[in-house]
Design an enzyme around this catalytic site. Structure first.
Site, PDB file in Angstrom:
ATOM      1  N   ASP A  10      48.483  46.671  30.395  1.00 57.75           N
ATOM      2  CA  ASP A  10      47.113  46.776  30.873  1.00 57.75           C
ATOM      3  C   ASP A  10      47.254  47.602  32.143  1.00 57.75           C
ATOM      4  OD1 ASP A  10      44.817  46.440  32.478  1.00 57.75           O
ATOM      5  OD2 ASP A  10      44.254  44.722  31.266  1.00 57.75           O
ATOM      6  N   HIS A  11      46.836  48.859  32.094  1.00 60.35           N
ATOM      7  CA  HIS A  11      47.212  49.738  33.210  1.00 60.35           C
ATOM      8  C   HIS A  11      46.575  49.299  34.535  1.00 60.35           C
ATOM      9  CE1 HIS A  11      43.383  51.869  32.491  1.00 60.35           C
ATOM     10  NE2 HIS A  11      43.540  52.396  33.680  1.00 60.35           N
ATOM     11  N   HIS A  50      41.002  44.626  31.205  1.00 57.90           N
ATOM     12  CA  HIS A  50      40.986  44.926  32.644  1.00 57.90           C
ATOM     13  C   HIS A  50      40.181  43.889  33.447  1.00 57.90           C
ATOM     14  CE1 HIS A  50      42.649  48.493  31.059  1.00 57.90           C
ATOM     15  NE2 HIS A  50      41.562  49.223  30.976  1.00 57.90           N
TER      16      HIS A  50
END
Ligand code: BG6
Length: 496
Positions: A183-184, A246
């Site tokens: 999950d960046h 996110h």
């Protein structure tokens, strides 16, 4: 106590990074620039190699130059001779045979020691064939003393059931300790700063609960539309694309209990406990708890933006949401009774990701209300992006002979405070994957909890045949969203 991996300054071991989906958008926009930046900052070992795999035929040099305009990854002395491209179908065993040969050759020529990271940056449909292909060629098992890791991009399934199925496929070939789910957002410095703010200071903890906090707003607003990703987005929508991952990750970090240490498992356990305490919406309360919307044409005469249904790859009758807002409750001792409002949308008026804790009003004001000029409730705003920093908003006396109070704020700005540059999220996460540090990656039970929270809403919307609410491009979302928060007399923040 040993130092948790998260806070160690470490150098990466020899390894080959293999990117599946090498001709894709994410590779070009994020992954190759991240490799370039790691090389530029001397974060990669001398014994490093990069292999791209995709169907599109390409030369090694074309792949190396595909991200950086006129420059090429081959301009980096460390990468010269270390970049390969393998073209082939993901369900063709030949592709993996060829890949295995390239990897052996790189071990010999570059000293990459049999260490491999397989990065799945493909559309989700390709996850299964690639994992099976890797297993078929024995690439899922590393030689004694080496490692083989799998990095998987989102979406991790499209609901709880398909996430379980994907786990089954993954775990048939890789052990959980080999799996790094990306999950960046967790790679962003400002998201990690939520941990620093909360747990490296003592002044915030005492007010970080139901006795002081009135409510919390988490916003992930984008000005961009879906661009060329309409085909993908049609099957995702805002809930799967942003909220399930996110938004809920940021929520978990912001609300979880203090972990005993920043060890990967300690930290991830706390996130899971928090997510487990989020009250699951039932079909009956969806209308009360969640709002969706889709952008229509809007903007100004000089900058007219197309509506979602007019975008490339989008069904002209699409019912996909480009905006989602929810009210969540966390049923635990710290947060009982505090509402959490989260929202995300494309084509909103500003690009802004933030966590805003709004505090309760003072129990008694010894000042007549006529003296309170524009006095907002106290708030602490963690700006994830842009203008990375933190604001503390409070009331201050207006200079002069009378006693008037107006909202003022204290600002911390990353730019002004630090000389150091923030690495890009993908840079940080690639390095962590090379180092084998899972702290900023998602464990399987976290994925599961996140789907449990959003699934009932997505299912309810899928079965609802009424017209999808709309909002004009460059506006703050559908009016239903204002009603969602307005019911309790609160309102969305619009300051940017
Ligand atoms: C991605 C979503 O995960 O995050 C995109 O798929 C979105 O739709 C992007 O635009 C936002 O990331 P960032 O880092 O620009 O906030």
């Amino acid at each position: 106590m040993t130092t948790p991996q998260l806070i160690q300054e470490r150098s990466a071991p020899p390894a080959t990074l293999v990117i599946f989906g090498a001709s894709g958008d994410l590779t070009r926009r994020k992954l190759l620039p991240a490799v370039e930046s790691l090389a530029r900052h001397n974060r990669l070992p001398a014994e490093f190699a990069l292999v791209g795999v995709a169907r599109t035929p390409m030369e090694d040099s074309q792949f190396a130059g595909s991200a950086l305009g006129t420059r090429s990854l081959l301009d980096k002395p460390q990468l010269q001779g270390g970049i390969r491209y393998v073209s082939g179908g993901y369900d063709n065993p030949e592709t993996y045979k060829q890949l295995a040969e390239v990897l052996d050759e790189l071990d010999a020529s570059r000293g990459t020691s049999g260490n491999r990271i397989f990065y799945l940056s493909t559309p989700a449909e390709a996850f299964q064939p690639v994992i099976n292909g890797l297993a078929g060629a024995g690439l899922n098992h590393a030689r004694e003393g080496s490692f083989s890791r799998l990095v998987i991009e989102k979406p991790y399934g499209k609901n709880l059931q398909t996430a379980h199925e994907l786990d089954g496929i993954v775990h048939a070939a890789f052990d959980e300790h080999q799996v790094f789910r990306i999950d960046h957002y967790l790679g962003k410095d400002t998201v990690q700063n939520v941990l620093a703010l909360r747990f490296a200071n003592s002044i915030f903890q005492p007010i970080w609960d139901r006795s002081w906090v009135d409510h919390v707003q988490i916003t992930v607003a984008e000005t961009l539309g879906v661009g060329t990703r309409g085909g993908f987005y049609e099957h995702a929508g805002a809930m799967r694309d942003i909220v399930q991952n996110h938004v809920l990750q940021v929520l978990a970090l912001s609300l979880m209990e203090p972990p005993a240490s920043f060890e990967a498992e300690s930290l991830r356990n706390e996130k899971v406990k928090l997510l487990q305490a989020v009250r699951l919406p039932t079909n009956r309360d969806v209308a009360d708890l969640a709002v969706r919307g889709q952008y229509t044409r809007g903007g100004t005469r000089d900058d007219l933006m197309a509506g979602y249904r007019e975008e490339q790859g989008v069904d002209p009758l699409s019912r996909t949401e480009t905006y989602a807002a929810m009210r969540l409750n966390v049923d635990n001792w710290r947060w009982a009774g505090v509402p959490f409002y989260v929202r995300t949308g494309k084509r909103l008026p500003a690009r802004l990701t933030e966590v805003a804790l709004q505090f309760q009003r003072p129990p008694h004001l010894p000042i007549p209300t006529t003296q309170l000029t524009d006095l907002e409730a106290d708030a602490l705003i963690l700006r994830i992006q842009p203008n990375e920093g933190i604001s503390l908003r409070f009331g201050a006396k207006v200079p002069g002979h009378s006693f008037r109070v107006r909202t003022a704020s204290m600002e911390f700005s990353y730019d002004q405070t630090f000389q150091e540059e923030s690495p890009e999220a993908y840079e940080r996460l690639l390095l962590d994957a090379l180092l084998g540090d899972p702290t900023l990656f998602i464990r399987t039970d976290e994925v599961e909890q996140c789907w449990r929270i959003v699934d009932p809403i997505i299912e309810n919307w899928a079965g609802d045949q009424s017209p999808i609410p709309t909002y004009e491009a460059a506006s703050w979302g559908p009016t239903d969203a204002d009603r969602l928060i307005g019911r309790s007399g609160r309102k969305w923040r619009t300051e940017v």
